[in-house]
Each structure stands twice: as structure tokens, then as C-alpha cells.
Design a protein around this motif. Structure first.
Motif, PDB file in Angstrom:
ATOM      1  N   VAL A   3      -0.779   4.355  -2.791  1.00  0.00           N
ATOM      2  CA  VAL A   3      -2.161   4.022  -3.157  1.00  0.00           C
ATOM      3  C   VAL A   3      -3.163   4.770  -2.294  1.00  0.00           C
ATOM      4  O   VAL A   3      -4.180   5.279  -2.784  1.00  0.00           O
ATOM      5  CB  VAL A   3      -2.371   2.496  -3.037  1.00  0.00           C
ATOM      6  N   SER A  24      -1.474  -3.642 -10.148  1.00  0.00           N
ATOM      7  CA  SER A  24      -2.551  -2.847 -10.743  1.00  0.00           C
ATOM      8  C   SER A  24      -2.354  -1.353 -10.578  1.00  0.00           C
ATOM      9  O   SER A  24      -3.106  -0.576 -11.181  1.00  0.00           O
ATOM     10  CB  SER A  24      -3.900  -3.238 -10.124  1.00  0.00           C
ATOM     11  N   ARG A  25      -1.368  -0.921  -9.793  1.00  0.00           N
ATOM     12  CA  ARG A  25      -1.194   0.505  -9.593  1.00  0.00           C
ATOM     13  C   ARG A  25      -0.537   1.127 -10.827  1.00  0.00           C
ATOM     14  O   ARG A  25       0.266   0.493 -11.513  1.00  0.00           O
ATOM     15  CB  ARG A  25      -0.353   0.801  -8.352  1.00  0.00           C
ATOM     16  N   LEU A  53       0.824  -1.210   0.000  1.00  0.00           N
ATOM     17  CA  LEU A  53       0.000   0.000   0.000  1.00  0.00           C
ATOM     18  C   LEU A  53       0.857   1.258   0.000  1.00  0.00           C
ATOM     19  O   LEU A  53       0.496   2.277  -0.609  1.00  0.00           O
ATOM     20  CB  LEU A  53      -0.924   0.001   1.222  1.00  0.00           C
ATOM     21  N   ILE A 108      -2.606  -5.254  -5.677  1.00  0.00           N
ATOM     22  CA  ILE A 108      -2.327  -3.824  -5.504  1.00  0.00           C
ATOM     23  C   ILE A 108      -1.031  -3.449  -6.196  1.00  0.00           C
ATOM     24  O   ILE A 108      -0.933  -2.407  -6.871  1.00  0.00           O
ATOM     25  CB  ILE A 108      -2.274  -3.478  -4.002  1.00  0.00           C
ATOM     26  N   THR A 131      -4.203 -10.084  -2.224  1.00  0.00           N
ATOM     27  CA  THR A 131      -4.633  -8.691  -2.340  1.00  0.00           C
ATOM     28  C   THR A 131      -3.438  -7.764  -2.532  1.00  0.00           C
ATOM     29  O   THR A 131      -3.469  -6.831  -3.349  1.00  0.00           O
ATOM     30  CB  THR A 131      -5.428  -8.280  -1.093  1.00  0.00           C
TER      31      THR A 131
END
Length: 702
Positions: free
Chosen positions: A275, A267-268, A61, A264, A260
Motif C-alpha cells: 500500500v 479495500s486494496r 500495510l 486496508i 483501520t
């Protein structure tokens, strides 16, 4: 005391105990699969597995770029193997000690079996199946697909990115070390997405293995409990099913968290924000969206039978958030207010102070090189904001000095409120020589002639070379590079344009001060050579004119020793700068040919037809300076030379015209304005080691 020397087979301990992390982890995984573990150790490892998954998720994140978490594919593999090893160890304990009660496999499995699913094995089976489906079908499959597409786009975009790096390096915008670092980063990006595509298969296999292990634990537990421990079917089913489901949930929840995190990371979109910051700033950036959502939610709260309090409270919160965002957006930007205030102060007659008497201080010297920018481009040249353009201009001057042979004057930068906000202007001795627009925060996708497809954005032309281009958003950068476009940022656009203009006007930048600085620099190594030439044999102004003649035709003056030695040899015979230039060009012939034909011994050139050569020699004899050439013949020569030059460029060759020595200065001056890309060489300038290949003739039709 002598220090003890470690054996050569031990790992390098310079980084501390971190170098032992991988071997210890592998030994730990093997030990869990082979050795029986007590319940307390299982609790410790299960807790560590959950903590590791949370750490990985939070790291993903807060990661700005995917390459900042380059170890993620390896972590994905290791965490998967850790969960499978724990499944093996827990299965052994469940089947051997499960008949004693729920705490036989440790407190963690018991807690997941009782507290999370309420001790109901039917609920546990349903929850476990749902978690597995979510992990396997949604998260892992989506992350794997994104990684696969990302790997393909990264590989397709590699040539365009490499071309952009080479263009920046050749323009002097970045040093060799920075170019090497960027090339490495491009290769690492492709390898990262490829590794993520492969590592995601491990997570999908882990989900399948989790289902199979759970089913085997349930069936095996029933057989062991009934056949070996004489348990009733209901008791065995309840005990072993709860333990198996608890074991499966302990493994599936960290697996879902890791999956997950993988989604993340892949896909960023590339950005300078993590994010969380992107979500908050982009999802709640439009007050209109919040207002409309508040009205819809509030309307649902007014419907009878709905949870009115919850909906109305949420609508009030959304409306308040929209009001706060709208209030924040109404605050004027500092730079625009400052620009408007400065413009008003400059144009307002009442704001002007009382005029003073004119003095010599009002006469400001003209900057040799100047760059004027609009207020939106100020961050690019502001030292306080780490202006990237300042560093690139320094790199341009350094590369120019290394290649051309003298130090260009410093570039004086200032803002100009009369320009458009995103416009810039480049001046030479106070006169504009180039201008353009650069959209700060966007990228210019330049079509070098090989790009396929069109891009959405502002269509324009490259200000340096006139190539078709389009201003695009940052999110389209990778797509444009994969289509064959050369993508550069706004600072690079301005820097490349300036580099092109400095190289084009090199002769005008060489003043007497620069010539004297060249002589002083050479005098440190060869003082006698400089003293014997200037001013005894050649004046400083004559030397300046010779050097300017060379620069006008694109000849570098790095070899000042050869230039001065040639002038010292022939200055007693003539003081004409043009004749001295021709003699210097002969001494620099090898360097001139190398500059035009690098890395080849065969020179593919154009030459004059014999009839045209005789006509020009007669015109030289009649007019002396070529003034005897008829206008019709001059137009024909220009057309024929232009057609031959286009033919050379179509073949990928440098357009060079090879002529006799007496005709070279005449044709060079005559063709320079119409065909700046055409270079004119004389036969005496070509080294004997080179082979000449005539590709086309320039002649008179008929």
C-alpha cells in the motif's frame, strides 16, 4: 537411550511452540474473565494489546495480496475477544479498588485517564465518544461493506476464473500442480472475503460493548463509591469516571487501529506492490497535479490573515516535488532508446561497416519454428527478466509431445524492430503462419459467447480462435471475470496462439529427423519390430508420408506400435502411402473415435443420402480419384455438409461425417479446405462396441 514417546493427545510439536499458541491464548482469555488480576498484569496485557494492534496494522500495510494475510479474520476475532476480556478484568479492579486512587487499575489506565485527556473527565467522555463514533460509523461500517461486496464479486467471478485456469491447463501453459494451486487460491479468496464480512461484525459489536461497559463502569463506580465507601458524589464521579474513560480509551484506540487494518486489507486492489508504494507512486506521479496544488496553496498563503509562512513553505515543497517528478519522467526509457538506436544503426548508410565478400557462412538455416516479437514484448521472452512466455513455450512443447506423439522442434525467439512495439509474428520454416498484438501489462478479456455487458478498452479479436475480445487494465480483471469473460494476460495470448498453430501444422513439423527419432525411441523397447519394418519393408519416406497423412486429419500418432505393426502386415501388399494410411486408420479406429467422442458409447454422426452415395461411388469408378464429380455436385455437397455441420455444432456435438471406406479419403480431402472442423470417418473405423445415431443426412436437393 530410548527416546521418550509423547502421548497421542498432545499437539504436533514439529512447528515448535507455535502449535500451542491458540490453546494458550484461549486459556489466557478465560483466565482474565474469571480470575482477579493484579494491576501490574493488567498493565502488561494492555500494553500487549496496543503492540498487537500496531503489528497487525503494519502487516496489513506491507501485505501485497489479501491472501498473504489469510489469518486476518481469525486475528480480528481473537483481538476483539482479548479487548473484551481486558474490559471484564479491568472493570473488576476499577469497582473493587477504584476508591484507593487512579493507580488502582494500573499505570496504563491511569496514564490514559490523566495524560491523554488532561485529567478532565468531561474531555475524556467527549474524546471517547468521538473515537467510538469514528470506529463504529466510519471505519468498521465501511470495511464491512467492502468485505461484503468483495465476497459477492469473488463468488460471481469464480466460474470465470475456473474457466481461465482450465483453458491454461488444456493449452499446456501450466502443469496440473499449478492449476490445482490456482483453484485453491480462487476458493480461498472467496472464503477470505466471506470471513472478513463476518469478522467485521465482531468489531462493530466491540464498539457497542465498549460504550455499554464504560457507562456501566461510571454508574457502578458511583454506586460503589457512594454506598460502600462513603465517598462524596464529586469525588466518586471524578475518580470512577476518569478510570472508566481511561479504561475505555485503552480498549478503543487498539480497536480503531485493528479496524483501520481491516479496511486496508479489504479495500486494496490486487497488485504486486504494498500500500505504501502504491500511495507514493500514484499520488505523486503527475507533476501537473503538484504544480497546480502548489499554486493554489501559495495563493492561499498570500491572503492577509492566513498563516502565510506555513502555506508558502508548503507551496515551495510541492513545487519542488513536481519539478523532481517532471525531471525524472523526462529521462528516456532504456529499452526505447536502445530500440531507436538499433533501428537508426540498421537504416543508416554511414553506420554500416565495410562490406565483406559473400561466403557460405552468410547462408543461415531456416528455423522450423520461429517467434518474432516487438521491443515491448521483450520482457516476456527475456530469461534475465524471468520471461513467463519462455516457461509456457516449454510447457506447450511438452504437452504437444504427450498428446500428439512426437517432439516438436524448438522455437527460436528473436526481437524484430520492423514489427510494431507490441506485435508478434509466428513463422513456420521462415514463412509467417500467424501474427497478432499483445499489450504487455494488460489483460485480454475474451467473450466465449456467454459474457454479459461491455468493457472499456481496446476492442479486438482473439488471435488464436477469432473470438471477440477487449484489452483491459489489470484493475478490471475481476469485474470482467464476474461478467463471464475469460481473462488472460499477454503471455498467455501469445502462447495459446502458438499452441493452436503448432497443433494445426503438426504434419509440416514432422520431418525425417523427427521420424527417425521416433523409430530410435521405439527401437529401445522393440528393436526387432523396427528393424523388420524400416528399411526392409517400408522406406523412411513412405513411413513419414503415412504419419503426415494421419496428422493432417488430426489423428494422434502416440500409438506407434500399432502403426508399425499394421504397416509391417500390409506393406507386402502395397507401398501406396494413401492405401497404407487407410489401413492404419482402421487399426487406430478405437483411438480416433475416443478422440472425437470422449466418454460416450453413442456416436451422433452425419451420413450421406443413399442417392448421393451412389453418385459418388459412380464418380469414383469413373475417375478413380474422384475427378469425375461434376462441379455443380461438388458445390452442393459442400453446402449441404456445411449446413449439417453447423446444425451439429448448434446441438453441442462434434461434426463427424460417416461414409463408406472407399469414399472417405475423397470426401476428407474435398471438405478439409472448406470445413476444417468437419471430421470424416469410415464405417470400418468405428468399433463394434459403439452405437451409431444418425442426426442428419447430407444429400442432393430434389
Amino acid at each position: 537411550m530410548n527416546s521418550m514417546k509423547l502421548p497421542a493427545w498432545l499437539p504436533n510439536m514439529k512447528g515448535g511452540a507455535t502449535s500451542l499458541a491458540a490453546p494458550v491464548l484461549i486459556i489466557m482469555l478465560l483466565g482474565m474473565m474469571i480470575l482477579p488480576l493484579p494491576a501490574f498484569v493488567l498493565d502488561l496485557f494492555f500494553s500487549f494489546n496496543i503492540a498487537l494492534s500496531v503489528i497487525v496494522l503494519l502487516t496489513a500495510l506491507y501485505t501485497v495480496k489479501p491472501l498473504d494475510f489469510m489469518a486476518f479474520p481469525a486475528i480480528l476475532l481473537v483481538s476483539t475477544m482479548l479487548r473484551l476480556s481486558l474490559n471484564v478484568a479491568s472493570t473488576r479492579v476499577v469497582l473493587t479498588e477504584g476508591h484507593t486512587g487512579g493507580a488502582a487499575a494500573g499505570k496504563v489506565i491511569e496514564a490514559f485517564g490523566h495524560f491523554l485527556i488532561g485529567g478532565n473527565y468531561a474531555v475524556g467522555i467527549i474524546v471517547f465518544i468521538i473515537l467510538t463514533i469514528i470506529n463504529f460509523t466510519v471505519v468498521t461500517k465501511g470495511a464491512g461493506r467492502i468485505a461484503e461486496v468483495g465476497a459477492r464479486f469473488a463468488l460471481d467471478a469464480m466460474p470465470g476464473k475456473q474457466m481461465a485456469i482450465d483453458a491454461d491447463l488444456n493449452a499446456g501453459l501450466i502443469p496440473e500442480d499449478e492449476a490445482r494451486r490456482r483453484r485453491t487460491e480462487v476458493a480461498q479468496e472467496a472464503e477470505f472475503y466471506g470471513a472478513m464480512d463476518g469478522a467485521s461484525k465482531y468489531v462493530r459489536g466491540d464498539a457497542v460493548a465498549g460504550i455499554m461497559v464504560t457507562v456501566i463502569n461510571v454508574v457502578g463506580g458511583l454506586l460503589v463509591g457512594i454506598l460502600q465507601h462513603d465517598m462524596a458524589f464529586g469525588d466518586a464521579a471524578k475518580t470512577y469516571t476518569l478510570l472508566a474513560i481511561g479504561d475505555g480509551l485503552v480498549a478503543q484506540i487498539p480497536s480503531l487501529i485493528i479496524s483501520t487494518a481491516a479496511g486496508i486489507v479489504v479495500s486494496r486492489v490486487a497488485s504486486d506492490q504494498d500500500v505504501g508504494t502504491q500511495l507514493v507512486r500514484q499520488l505523486f506521479a503527475k507533476p501537473e497535479v503538484l504544480y497546480i496544488t502548489a499554486v493554489i496553496v501559495g495563493g492561499m498563503g498570500l491572503i492577509p490573515g492566513m498563516p502565510n509562512l506555513v502555506f508558502l513553505l508548503l507551496a515551495a515543497m510541492l513545487g519542488g516535488a513536481g519539478y523532481a517528478v517532471a525531471k525524472r519522467d523526462k529521462a528516456p526509457k532504456v529499452d526505447e532508446v536502445a530500440a531507436a538506436a538499433a533501428a537508426a544503426a540498421a537504416t543508416s548508410p554511414t553506420a554500416a561497416p565495410e562490406q565483406e565478400e559473400a561466403s557460405w557462412q552468410d547462408i543461415m538455416p531456416v528455423d522450423t519454428l520461429g517467434l518474432e516479437v516487438g521491443y515491448r514484448l521483450i520482457p516476456l521472452v527475456d530469461k534475465g527478466q524471468n520471461g513467463e512466455l519462455l516457461k509456457r513455450i516449454k510447457g506447450i512443447r511438452k504437452k504437444f509431445a504427450q498428446e500428439v506423439g512426437f517432439l516438436a522442434p524448438p522455437v527460436h525467439i528473436r526481437d524484430n524492430l520492423e514489427l510494431k512495439p507490441s506485435a508478434y509474428r509466428i513463422t513456420l520454416k521462415g514463412v509467417e503462419v500467424g501474427s497478432g498484438e499483445a499489450l504487455n501489462g494488460q489483460f485480454l478479456a475474451i467473450n466465449p459467447g456467454m459474457a454479459t455487458g461491455n468493457l472499456p478498452g481496446l476492442v479486438t479479436t482473439d488471435p488464436a480462435f477469432g473470438l471477440p475480445a477487449t484489452w483491459i487494465d489489470a484493475g478490471l480483471r475481476d469485474e470482467a471475470q464476474s461478467m463471464g469473460y475469460t481473462v488472460v494476460d499477454a503471455g498467455t495470448v501469445v502462447a495459446t496462439h502458438m499452441n493452436h498453430l503448432i497443433t494445426t501444422h503438426a504434419s509440416e513439423l514432422l520431418g525425417r529427423g523427427e521420424v527417425q527419432a521416433l523409430l530410435d525411441h521405439l527401437g529401445k523397447e522393440s528393436p526387432k519390430l523396427v528393424e523388420d519394418l524400416v528399411p526392409k519393408l517400408v522406406s523412411l519416406s513412405t513411413l513419414q508420408k503415412v504419419l503426415q497423412n494421419l496428422l493432417v486429419e488430426g489423428v494422434h500418432i502416440r500409438d506407434m506400435r500399432s502403426i508399425i505393426e499394421t504397416l509391417a502386415e500390409y506393406a507386402v501388399q502395397t507401398q501406396d502411402p494413401n492405401e497404407l494410411t487407410a489401413l492404419v486408420r482402421i487399426s487406430l479406429g478405437r483411438a480416433i473415435v475416443q478422440q472425437l467422442f470422449p466418454g460416450t458409447n453413442e456416436l451422433a454422426v452425419m451420413t450421406l443420402d443413399n442417392r448421393l452415395e451412389r453418385l459418388l461411388m459412380q464418380a469414383m469408378g469413373a475417375g478413380g480419384d474422384g475427378s469425375g464429380i461434376e462441379p455443380g455436385l461438388a458445390d452442393t455437397i459442400a453446402q449441404q455438409a456445411g449446413a449439417a455441420a453447423q446444425q451439429q455444432e448448434a446441438l453441442g456435438l462434434t461434426p463427424v461425417l460417416l461414409v463408406p471406406g472407399p469414399l472417405r479419403p475423397l470426401l476428407s480431402r474435398f471438405l478439409r479446405r472448406a470445413l476444417p472442423q468437419l471430421k470424416v470417418l469410415s464405417h470400418s473405423e468405428v468399433p463394434e462396441t459403439k452405437t451409431i445415431k444418425v442426426t442428419s443426412l447430407v444429400g442432393v436437393p430434389g
